[in-house]
Enzyme design. Sequence first.
Site: not given
Length: 257
Positions: A65, A68-70, A178, A207
């Site tokens: 997707r 960023k990171i979540t 995302g 994020c």
Amino acid sequence: MGFGAEAVDYQEAWDEQRRVHAARFADEVPDTVILLEHPPVYTAGRRTENSERPLDGTPVIDVDRGGKITWHGPGQLVGYPIQKLPRPVDVVAHVRRLEEALIRTCAEFGLETTRVEGRSGVWVLGDPVEQRPALGGLSLDFDPRLQDEEFDPRLNGPEYAPSNAGQRREDRKIAAIGIRVAKGVTMHGFALNVNPDNKWFDRIIPCGIRDAGVASLAGELGRDVTIEEVLPVVERHLTDILENAELKPRVIEKASA
């Protein structure tokens, strides 16, 4: 797909997304939204940088997707709308529709939320910068997050933790979005923080945003709110917005001669 004790493993849900996505592309099924809870898991979108991942080596699933990171986990309602869009695909319009459904959901529970320009998702706005409490006795002019590119909130304790953004009266994200669009059909989607333990976000840079934090419905309202309460409200607003949206292809502007 599953909630609470039946929370769905991320990989299992991702496989199901791909199955429904292929069926939707082939017009074998209608537009579909998968709603569920996940066991605790970190997922990283394509733009995630190494400096935003957990410092303690906690596993992260890299996904296809955007964003960023979540973190996903108990107390968070996750939705994966799998919808066919006209081409050329207007990704931004799709994101805005998801945001609107979640903004309406929060409003129904008595919480005012909004969008923040340049940042996807649904936000609870903090106080104006000049009205926020000073951090560590320092004025905001010396906020290291704004002055030091190397500053890492993961290493600086609860004072700078994303989960404490409400105490600092900063902007805080209550729902992350995302998505991916493949063959004109959407995948992935949104995560609405209902009543999770937001300390899970303190191990990462959620994020990739260092100057804001995270929120939850229960935390902002100061009372217990459950997935069971929120689920039918989200379903209703998603159905209303996605079924009644006038889907249009993205406008392609022709360059002038």
